[in-house]
Design an enzyme around this catalytic site. Sequence first.
Site, PDB file in Angstrom:
ATOM      1  N   LYS A  39       0.821  -1.210   0.000  1.00 35.91           N
ATOM      2  CA  LYS A  39       0.000   0.000   0.000  1.00 35.91           C
ATOM      3  C   LYS A  39       0.858   1.264   0.000  1.00 35.91           C
ATOM      4  O   LYS A  39       0.443   2.300  -0.525  1.00 35.91           O
ATOM      5  CB  LYS A  39      -0.960  -0.015   1.188  1.00 35.91           C
ATOM      6  CG  LYS A  39      -2.012  -1.113   1.066  1.00 35.91           C
ATOM      7  CD  LYS A  39      -3.176  -0.932   2.002  1.00 35.91           C
ATOM      8  CE  LYS A  39      -4.245  -1.979   1.732  1.00 35.91           C
ATOM      9  NZ  LYS A  39      -5.446  -1.804   2.555  1.00 35.91           N
ATOM     10  N   LYS A  61      -5.722  -8.439  -5.334  1.00 35.12           N
ATOM     11  CA  LYS A  61      -6.830  -8.737  -4.421  1.00 35.12           C
ATOM     12  C   LYS A  61      -7.946  -7.703  -4.567  1.00 35.12           C
ATOM     13  O   LYS A  61      -7.696  -6.511  -4.714  1.00 35.12           O
ATOM     14  CB  LYS A  61      -6.321  -8.728  -2.971  1.00 35.12           C
ATOM     15  CG  LYS A  61      -7.376  -9.055  -1.923  1.00 35.12           C
ATOM     16  CD  LYS A  61      -6.760  -9.048  -0.533  1.00 35.12           C
ATOM     17  CE  LYS A  61      -6.504  -7.647  -0.031  1.00 35.12           C
ATOM     18  NZ  LYS A  61      -7.760  -6.952   0.399  1.00 35.12           N
ATOM     19  N   LYS A 109     -11.733  -2.726  -1.162  1.00 34.31           N
ATOM     20  CA  LYS A 109     -12.676  -1.606  -1.109  1.00 34.31           C
ATOM     21  C   LYS A 109     -11.999  -0.283  -1.431  1.00 34.31           C
ATOM     22  O   LYS A 109     -12.660   0.704  -1.761  1.00 34.31           O
ATOM     23  CB  LYS A 109     -13.345  -1.541   0.272  1.00 34.31           C
ATOM     24  CG  LYS A 109     -12.418  -1.273   1.435  1.00 34.31           C
ATOM     25  CD  LYS A 109     -13.203  -1.227   2.746  1.00 34.31           C
ATOM     26  CE  LYS A 109     -12.300  -0.915   3.935  1.00 34.31           C
ATOM     27  NZ  LYS A 109     -11.380  -2.024   4.230  1.00 34.31           N
TER      28      LYS A 109
END
Length: 224
Positions: A7, A89, A92
Amino acid sequence: MTQFKDKSAKHADNINSGLFTYPVLMAADILLYKADLVPVGEDQRQHLELTRDIAERFNNIYGNTFVIPEGYTEKSSARVMGLQSPESKMSKSSAIENDSIFLNDDADTILKKFKKSVTDSENVVRFDRENKPGISNLMLIYQSITGKTIEEIEKEFEGKGYGDFKTKVAESVIEELKPLHEKYKELIENPDYLESIYKKGAEKARVISRKTLKEVYEKIGLVW
Protein backbone atom coordinates in the site's frame (compact mmCIF):
# COMPACT_ATOMS: atom_id res chain seq x y z
CA MET A 1 4.57 -6.23 6.76
CA THR A 2 3.65 -7.12 3.17
CA GLN A 3 0.47 -5.03 3.13
CA PHE A 4 2.33 -1.96 4.42
CA LYS A 5 4.89 -2.32 1.63
CA ASP A 6 2.25 -2.87 -1.05
CA LYS A 7 0.00 0.00 0.00
CA SER A 8 2.95 2.33 0.55
CA ALA A 9 4.06 1.66 -3.01
CA LYS A 10 0.55 2.24 -4.40
CA HIS A 11 -0.15 5.35 -2.31
CA ALA A 12 3.28 6.95 -1.89
CA ASP A 13 1.68 10.35 -1.13
CA ASN A 14 -0.37 8.96 1.78
CA ILE A 15 1.85 6.78 4.00
CA ASN A 16 0.24 7.58 7.35
CA SER A 17 0.36 6.35 10.94
CA GLY A 18 -2.94 4.51 10.53
CA LEU A 19 -1.41 2.28 7.86
CA PHE A 20 1.73 1.78 9.97
CA THR A 21 -0.04 0.88 13.23
CA TYR A 22 -2.86 -1.18 11.69
CA PRO A 23 -1.25 -4.61 12.31
CA VAL A 24 -0.74 -3.85 16.02
CA LEU A 25 -4.28 -2.50 16.38
CA MET A 26 -5.60 -5.66 14.73
CA ALA A 27 -3.56 -7.74 17.18
CA ALA A 28 -5.01 -5.76 20.10
CA ASP A 29 -8.57 -6.32 18.85
CA ILE A 30 -7.98 -10.07 18.81
CA LEU A 31 -6.01 -10.41 22.05
CA LEU A 32 -8.25 -8.16 24.14
CA TYR A 33 -11.15 -10.56 23.69
CA LYS A 34 -9.02 -13.72 23.96
CA ALA A 35 -10.31 -15.05 20.65
CA ASP A 36 -9.21 -18.61 19.91
CA LEU A 37 -10.35 -18.76 16.26
CA VAL A 38 -10.12 -15.84 13.83
CA PRO A 39 -11.64 -15.83 10.31
CA VAL A 40 -9.07 -14.30 7.97
CA GLY A 41 -8.33 -14.06 4.27
CA GLU A 42 -4.93 -15.05 2.92
CA ASP A 43 -3.83 -11.40 2.88
CA GLN A 44 -4.38 -11.13 6.65
CA ARG A 45 -2.46 -14.24 7.68
CA GLN A 46 0.74 -12.28 8.24
CA HIS A 47 -1.13 -10.00 10.64
CA LEU A 48 -2.44 -13.02 12.53
CA GLU A 49 1.12 -14.38 12.78
CA LEU A 50 2.19 -11.05 14.30
CA THR A 51 -0.69 -11.37 16.78
CA ARG A 52 0.48 -14.84 17.76
CA ASP A 53 4.09 -13.61 18.15
CA ILE A 54 2.99 -10.78 20.45
CA ALA A 55 0.84 -13.14 22.55
CA GLU A 56 3.57 -15.76 22.85
CA ARG A 57 6.22 -13.21 23.79
CA PHE A 58 4.00 -11.60 26.45
CA ASN A 59 3.05 -15.01 27.89
CA ASN A 60 6.71 -16.07 28.04
CA ILE A 61 7.71 -12.93 29.94
CA TYR A 62 4.70 -12.30 32.20
CA GLY A 63 2.98 -15.68 32.46
CA ASN A 64 -0.02 -17.16 30.70
CA THR A 65 -2.30 -14.24 29.79
CA PHE A 66 -3.34 -14.27 26.16
CA VAL A 67 -4.94 -17.03 24.10
CA ILE A 68 -2.79 -17.97 21.09
CA PRO A 69 -5.33 -17.58 18.26
CA GLU A 70 -5.67 -19.90 15.30
CA GLY A 71 -6.73 -18.68 11.87
CA TYR A 72 -9.68 -19.98 9.89
CA THR A 73 -9.62 -19.47 6.14
CA GLU A 74 -12.25 -20.63 3.67
CA LYS A 75 -10.21 -22.21 0.87
CA SER A 76 -12.23 -21.19 -2.19
CA SER A 77 -12.70 -17.58 -1.05
CA ALA A 78 -9.45 -17.04 0.83
CA ARG A 79 -8.29 -14.44 -1.66
CA VAL A 80 -10.91 -12.96 -3.98
CA MET A 81 -9.30 -11.02 -6.79
CA GLY A 82 -10.50 -7.84 -8.49
CA LEU A 83 -13.02 -8.08 -11.33
CA GLN A 84 -10.99 -5.66 -13.45
CA SER A 85 -7.58 -6.56 -12.04
CA PRO A 86 -7.66 -10.34 -11.42
CA GLU A 87 -3.94 -10.34 -10.58
CA SER A 88 -4.64 -8.19 -7.48
CA LYS A 89 -6.83 -8.74 -4.42
CA MET A 90 -10.32 -7.27 -4.52
CA SER A 91 -10.21 -4.23 -2.26
CA LYS A 92 -12.68 -1.61 -1.11
CA SER A 93 -9.94 1.00 -1.58
CA SER A 94 -9.35 0.10 -5.23
CA ALA A 95 -9.42 3.13 -7.51
CA ILE A 96 -10.36 0.96 -10.50
CA GLU A 97 -13.99 1.33 -11.54
CA ASN A 98 -16.13 -1.83 -11.26
CA ASP A 99 -13.22 -3.75 -9.69
CA SER A 100 -14.92 -4.58 -6.38
CA ILE A 101 -18.30 -5.86 -5.22
CA PHE A 102 -19.60 -4.06 -2.14
CA LEU A 103 -22.03 -5.67 0.28
CA ASN A 104 -24.54 -2.85 -0.21
CA ASP A 105 -24.41 -2.90 -4.02
CA ASP A 106 -27.89 -3.42 -5.46
CA ALA A 107 -28.70 -6.25 -7.86
CA ASP A 108 -28.37 -4.14 -11.02
CA THR A 109 -24.96 -2.82 -9.95
CA ILE A 110 -23.67 -6.31 -9.14
CA LEU A 111 -24.86 -7.65 -12.49
CA LYS A 112 -23.28 -4.74 -14.35
CA LYS A 113 -19.93 -5.20 -12.57
CA PHE A 114 -19.78 -8.92 -13.32
CA LYS A 115 -20.76 -8.40 -16.96
CA LYS A 116 -17.87 -5.95 -17.31
CA SER A 117 -15.38 -8.22 -15.54
CA VAL A 118 -12.12 -9.01 -17.32
CA THR A 119 -11.77 -12.49 -18.85
CA ASP A 120 -9.89 -13.57 -22.02
CA SER A 121 -10.49 -14.31 -25.69
CA GLU A 122 -10.81 -18.11 -25.40
CA ASN A 123 -14.50 -18.03 -24.35
CA VAL A 124 -14.13 -21.37 -22.53
CA VAL A 125 -15.00 -21.74 -18.84
CA ARG A 126 -11.86 -23.52 -17.71
CA PHE A 127 -9.78 -23.07 -14.55
CA ASP A 128 -6.24 -21.84 -15.23
CA ARG A 129 -4.90 -19.26 -12.79
CA GLU A 130 -1.83 -18.42 -14.85
CA ASN A 131 -3.34 -18.06 -18.31
CA LYS A 132 -6.97 -17.30 -17.40
CA PRO A 133 -6.84 -15.29 -14.13
CA GLY A 134 -10.13 -13.48 -14.76
CA ILE A 135 -12.30 -16.49 -15.50
CA SER A 136 -10.54 -18.52 -12.77
CA ASN A 137 -11.40 -15.81 -10.24
CA LEU A 138 -15.06 -15.88 -11.29
CA MET A 139 -15.06 -19.67 -10.97
CA LEU A 140 -13.73 -19.44 -7.40
CA ILE A 141 -16.38 -16.87 -6.50
CA TYR A 142 -19.08 -19.15 -7.95
CA GLN A 143 -17.58 -22.14 -6.13
CA SER A 144 -17.54 -20.35 -2.77
CA ILE A 145 -21.27 -19.63 -3.04
CA THR A 146 -22.59 -22.81 -4.66
CA GLY A 147 -20.22 -25.31 -3.06
CA LYS A 148 -19.62 -26.93 -6.44
CA THR A 149 -16.21 -28.27 -7.40
CA ILE A 150 -14.16 -26.69 -10.18
CA GLU A 151 -14.76 -29.81 -12.29
CA GLU A 152 -18.53 -29.51 -11.79
CA ILE A 153 -18.45 -25.85 -12.79
CA GLU A 154 -16.45 -26.60 -15.93
CA LYS A 155 -18.94 -29.30 -16.86
CA GLU A 156 -21.96 -27.08 -16.09
CA PHE A 157 -20.75 -24.41 -18.53
CA GLU A 158 -19.26 -26.68 -21.16
CA GLY A 159 -20.13 -25.29 -24.57
CA LYS A 160 -21.46 -22.03 -23.08
CA GLY A 161 -19.87 -18.62 -23.46
CA TYR A 162 -18.59 -16.12 -20.92
CA GLY A 163 -21.78 -14.06 -21.11
CA ASP A 164 -23.88 -16.91 -19.69
CA PHE A 165 -21.29 -17.68 -17.04
CA LYS A 166 -20.89 -14.07 -15.88
CA THR A 167 -24.65 -13.73 -15.54
CA LYS A 168 -24.88 -16.94 -13.52
CA VAL A 169 -22.09 -15.86 -11.18
CA ALA A 170 -23.75 -12.47 -10.71
CA GLU A 171 -27.11 -14.08 -9.96
CA SER A 172 -25.55 -16.37 -7.36
CA VAL A 173 -23.91 -13.41 -5.62
CA ILE A 174 -27.14 -11.39 -5.73
CA GLU A 175 -29.08 -14.28 -4.19
CA GLU A 176 -26.41 -14.78 -1.52
CA LEU A 177 -26.53 -11.11 -0.51
CA LYS A 178 -30.33 -10.84 -0.63
CA PRO A 179 -30.93 -11.69 3.08
CA LEU A 180 -28.21 -9.22 4.07
CA HIS A 181 -29.80 -6.46 1.97
CA GLU A 182 -33.21 -7.17 3.48
CA LYS A 183 -31.82 -7.09 7.02
CA TYR A 184 -29.87 -3.90 6.30
CA LYS A 185 -33.02 -2.19 5.03
CA GLU A 186 -34.94 -3.32 8.12
CA LEU A 187 -32.28 -2.01 10.49
CA ILE A 188 -31.53 1.27 8.73
CA GLU A 189 -35.21 2.16 8.87
CA ASN A 190 -35.26 1.58 12.66
CA PRO A 191 -32.50 3.86 14.03
CA ASP A 192 -33.62 3.57 17.66
CA TYR A 193 -33.44 -0.22 17.56
CA LEU A 194 -30.10 -0.06 15.74
CA GLU A 195 -28.71 2.28 18.40
CA SER A 196 -29.86 -0.06 21.19
CA ILE A 197 -28.02 -2.96 19.50
CA TYR A 198 -24.67 -1.23 19.16
CA LYS A 199 -24.88 0.25 22.67
CA LYS A 200 -25.49 -3.21 24.15
CA GLY A 201 -22.69 -4.63 22.02
CA ALA A 202 -20.31 -1.86 23.07
CA GLU A 203 -21.04 -2.46 26.75
CA LYS A 204 -20.55 -6.21 26.42
CA ALA A 205 -17.26 -5.65 24.60
CA ARG A 206 -16.14 -3.11 27.20
CA VAL A 207 -16.68 -5.57 30.08
CA ILE A 208 -14.61 -8.27 28.38
CA SER A 209 -11.82 -5.98 27.22
CA ARG A 210 -11.43 -4.15 30.55
CA LYS A 211 -10.98 -7.46 32.33
CA THR A 212 -8.14 -8.42 29.98
CA LEU A 213 -6.59 -4.95 30.10
CA LYS A 214 -6.65 -4.95 33.92
CA GLU A 215 -4.87 -8.29 33.93
CA VAL A 216 -2.20 -6.95 31.56
CA TYR A 217 -1.70 -3.76 33.60
CA GLU A 218 -1.23 -5.72 36.81
CA LYS A 219 1.26 -8.13 35.27
CA ILE A 220 3.51 -5.43 33.84
CA GLY A 221 3.28 -3.25 36.92
CA LEU A 222 1.16 -0.33 35.73
CA VAL A 223 -1.38 1.42 37.95
CA TRP A 224 -4.97 0.52 37.03
